[in-house]
Design an enzyme around this catalytic site. Structure first.
Site, PDB file in Angstrom:
ATOM      1  N   LYS A  12       0.829  -1.205   0.000  1.00  0.00           N
ATOM      2  CA  LYS A  12       0.000   0.000   0.000  1.00  0.00           C
ATOM      3  C   LYS A  12       0.867   1.260   0.000  1.00  0.00           C
ATOM      4  CE  LYS A  12      -3.539   2.026   3.067  1.00  0.00           C
ATOM      5  NZ  LYS A  12      -3.811   3.096   2.147  1.00  0.00           N
ATOM      6  N   LYS A  17       7.666   1.297   1.518  1.00  0.00           N
ATOM      7  CA  LYS A  17       8.398   0.549   0.486  1.00  0.00           C
ATOM      8  C   LYS A  17       9.732   1.220   0.148  1.00  0.00           C
ATOM      9  CE  LYS A  17       5.020   0.900  -2.409  1.00  0.00           C
ATOM     10  NZ  LYS A  17       4.064   1.497  -1.457  1.00  0.00           N
ATOM     11  N   LYS A  43       6.983  10.058  -8.317  1.00  0.00           N
ATOM     12  CA  LYS A  43       7.451  10.969  -7.261  1.00  0.00           C
ATOM     13  C   LYS A  43       8.977  11.013  -7.199  1.00  0.00           C
ATOM     14  CE  LYS A  43       5.398   9.386  -3.476  1.00  0.00           C
ATOM     15  NZ  LYS A  43       4.520   8.242  -3.838  1.00  0.00           N
ATOM     16  N   ASP A 128      -0.024   1.835  -5.699  1.00  0.00           N
ATOM     17  CA  ASP A 128      -1.243   1.357  -6.322  1.00  0.00           C
ATOM     18  C   ASP A 128      -0.983   0.977  -7.764  1.00  0.00           C
ATOM     19  OD1 ASP A 128      -3.067   1.829  -4.075  1.00  0.00           O
ATOM     20  OD2 ASP A 128      -2.372   3.886  -4.358  1.00  0.00           O
TER      21      ASP A 128
END
Ligand SMILES: Nc1ncnc2c1ncn2[C@@H]1O[C@H](COP(=O)(O)OP(=O)(O)O)[C@@H](O)[C@H]1O
Ligand code: SF4
Ligand SMILES: [Mg+2]
Lengths: 264, 373
Positions: A12, A17, A43, A128
């Protein structure tokens, strides 16, 4: 080609991560492995903590300017010689980030012969999986092992469960579950049960520690800035577990009801 | 609903292309494709023959990833400067639509004094009439056509789609293309029928500009009948009402009417406008029932599958289509001879006179030979 590990860490968004990936990369580099980390999130925040807080030009930045892209323009050495790459992407809400990942990764493979020499390549993917582009590293056969990062909370586990369904659908084995703690009660037990019920196993439990965020704010991994901390030791252990892991299974998944029960 | 639709394997007309042709009918001077450089290339090229310019933003891999707002607005400025258009159309493509491109923002960015029709379309619609509809809706919004015309066109489009589903290229999962029957054999048969004193009807039911060529077949039949002394054994029907449809379509009707008159050919029954080919069937049926039920044969050109079979009962039917995939359905409907005018459409672009058809030419030659003998 030598024995090479090519892994992707799913989970998620915001679960940790990128910070786990960069700490693991640093720990492996400390052990003498040749490591590359490829940030696939628009990002572009996967490698900052390996580069002392510096942002590097992304592959798509350069492609956008129609520049002739070479390895030295997109691959930057960070802490412990870790090779850092950022895919980059369009501004939020414009264009197609998924296509961007596909294009950038194709370019990287073409211009970066040193990928072959790596012992470990980590693909840091966005949380996602909204379209095909986000699983491109797996689909294109680049990733050989997938890991899922989750806490013991319902929503991250729900996402993890969905990822399991996705992995099974595209025939990608799961090599283990990593618990990144959010200090929930019985957390380790919950995540271990989950791991076992989907046919996998829990390979690490990372506690929630303020020091992770403090180091990150200053632009460093824990391994670099606080090598003597307890959590640095946890990352080292995880790094070893990953490097020596040779078990993977096509994951099952749980019914939502079971998932709720598990997290009660 | 969608899942129940027949999934068709053969390639079909594209909604993007349909939008381009509709922009042409609306007399835009320039159409901009917002998408990859090769999108709709063949038709873009053909449309240039029809006097409209088609250009593309030529989105490349970068465009797919980062979007093409800037590319589109600067292209708008450029075409405005180069071609001084009075009306511009901007057409979406799969590539730009999938990545969520906006057409309106770049149009605002460019801020031209020229009206711009925005058509957010891609090629993924099962019925290509969707491309027409989207274009007309945009035209209505901009005041290029009125609501009444839009509503009229909507009915026609719905009918056109139904015609294709019933007996056209959308009638089954796969249709083998075919060249149809041999033209000189069928020409011989037509001459023979006239020689025997049979009475025939020519029914031109053409889609817009294709009428420039299908009208030649009606003309040839009449010439041959005249040569055989059977002029009044032939009646002619044609959808060339020049008071209906978009300006360009009315213009085609006017041109064809004038040409036929010049050749001394009477059109006994006007069965509709040149965009009414999907709905002329009822009128044709009614006319035949009232006046021509004793006729022996019918030569139907254009969109023959839009004419219901009941009306033609007892007649020998010769049909001429420009769709190689139309042969099989027409044969199945019970048409006795089916002819294909291959590559008809390109030859009817950029013209304002009747152009020679292969079947018309064959008919004239065969008649000459047979009369000479
Ligand atoms: N074990 C941990 N202890 C404390 N903070 C953590 C831990 N793991 C991650 N974080 C923090 O959580 C935030 C989100 O992590 P990040 O790696 O960016 O998530 P993701 O890449 O999954 O979106 C970061 O500020 C990070 O420092
Ligand atoms: S897929 Fe769509 S956008 Fe691409 S060339 Fe075909 S019609 Fe054009
Ligand atoms: Mg991240």
């Amino acid at each position: 080609m030598k024995d090479q590990k090519r892994i992707a860490i799913y989970g998620k968004g915001g679960i940790g991560k990128s910070s786990t990936a960069s700490n693991v990369a640093a720990a492996c580099a400390d052990e003498g492995y040749k490591v590359m980390i490829i940030g696939c999130d628009p990002k572009s925040d996967s490698s900052i903590t390996l580069l002392g807080g510096r942002r590097i030009p992304t592959i798509l930045d350069l492609l956008k300017q129609h520049l002739d892209v070479n390895e030295k323009d997109i691959v930057f050495e960070g802490y412990g010689g870790v090779k850092c790459v950022e895919v980059g992407g369009p501004e939020p809400g414009i264009g197609c980030a998924g296509r961007g990942i596909i294009v950038a990764i194709q370019k990287l493979q073409k211009v970066c012969p040193s990928m072959k020499d790596m012992d470990l390549i980590i693909y840091d993917v966005p949380g996602d999986i909204v379209c095909g582009g986000f699983v491109a590293p797996i689909r294109k056969g680049l990733v050989t092992e997938a890991y899922i990062l989750t806490s013991g909370e319902y929503m991250p586990l729900y996402a993890a469960n969905n990822i399991c369904k996705g992995l099974a659908k595209i025939d990608t084995p799961l090599s283990g579950i990593i618990c990144n703690s959010r200090s929930v009660t019985r957390e380790e037990e919950i995540v271990r049960r989950f791991s076992e019920e989907i046919g996998s196993r829990l390979i690490a439990f990372i506690p929630k520690e303020q020091i992770v965020q403090d180091c990150e704010r200053d632009g460093f991994s824990v391994l670099e800035k606080a090598p003597r901390s307890d959590i640095a030791q946890v990352y080292r252990k995880l790094a070893k577990a990953i490097m020596f892991n040779d078990q993977s299974v096509l994951p099952g998944s749980l019914e939502d009801e079971r998932l709720r029960e598990l997290t009660k | 609903m969608m899942g129940k639709e027949l999934s068709i394997m053969h390639p079909r007309p594209s909604s993007i292309v349909a939008a381009l042709y509709t922009l042409r009918d609306l007399n835009v001077d320039v159409a901009i494709l917002h998408g990859p450089p090769g999108c709709s290339f063949k038709h873009a090229r053909l449309l240039e023959e029809d006097g409209i310019r088609v250009v593309t933003t030529a989105l490349d891999e970068n465009g797919f990833v980062f979007g093409g707002r800037q590319e589109l607005s600067s292209l708008l400025e450029k075409v405005n400067e180069m071609f001084k258009p009075k009306l511009i159309g901007v057409v979406g493509t799969c590539a730009s639509m999938i990545i969520g491109e906006e057409l309106h923002e770049p149009v605002l960015d460019a801020n031209l004094d020229v009206p711009v029709l925005e058509v957010e379309v891609h090629a993924g619609y099962p019925d290509n009439t969707k491309g027409v509809l989207l274009t007309l809706e945009s035209a209505c919004e901009l005041g290029v056509i009125d609501r009444e015309e839009l509503e009229r066109q909507k009915v026609l489009l719905r009918e056109a789609t139904l015609v294709e589903k019933r007996h056209g290229a959308a009638s089954r999962q796969y249709l083998e293309p075919s060249r149809g029957d041999v033209k000189y054999k069928v020409a011989e048969r037509v001459v023979r029928l006239l020689q025997e004193g049979r009475k025939g009807i020519t029914i031109m039911n053409a889609k817009k500009e294709t009428g420039y060529m299908f009208a030649d077949i009606s003309a040839a039949v009449n010439e041959v009948a005249l040569a055989l002394g059977r002029k009044d054994h032939v009646v002619n029907m044609a959808n060339i009402d020049d008071s209906l449809g978009l300006p360009r379509v009315r213009h085609h009707a006017k041109c064809i009417t004038a040409d036929l008159r010049e050749r001394g050919i009477t059109v006994h029954e006007i069965i509709g406008g040149m965009d009414e080919y999907p709905v002329t069937g009822a009128r044709v049926s009614e006319l035949i029932k009232q006046k021509y039920s004793d006729y022996d044969f019918a030569i139907i050109t254009g969109v023959p599958h839009a004419i219901p079979m009941e009306a033609l009962e007892g007649m020998e039917i010769i049909s001429v289509t420009n769709g190689p995939r139309q042969v099989l359905p027409l044969k199945e409907m019970g048409h006795h001879h089916v002819i294909v005018e291959i590559d008809l459409h390109p030859k009817t672009l950029g013209v304002n006179h009747i152009v020679e058809s292969e079947f018309g030419a064959t008919l004239r030659e065969v008649a000459k030979d047979m009369l000479g003998r």
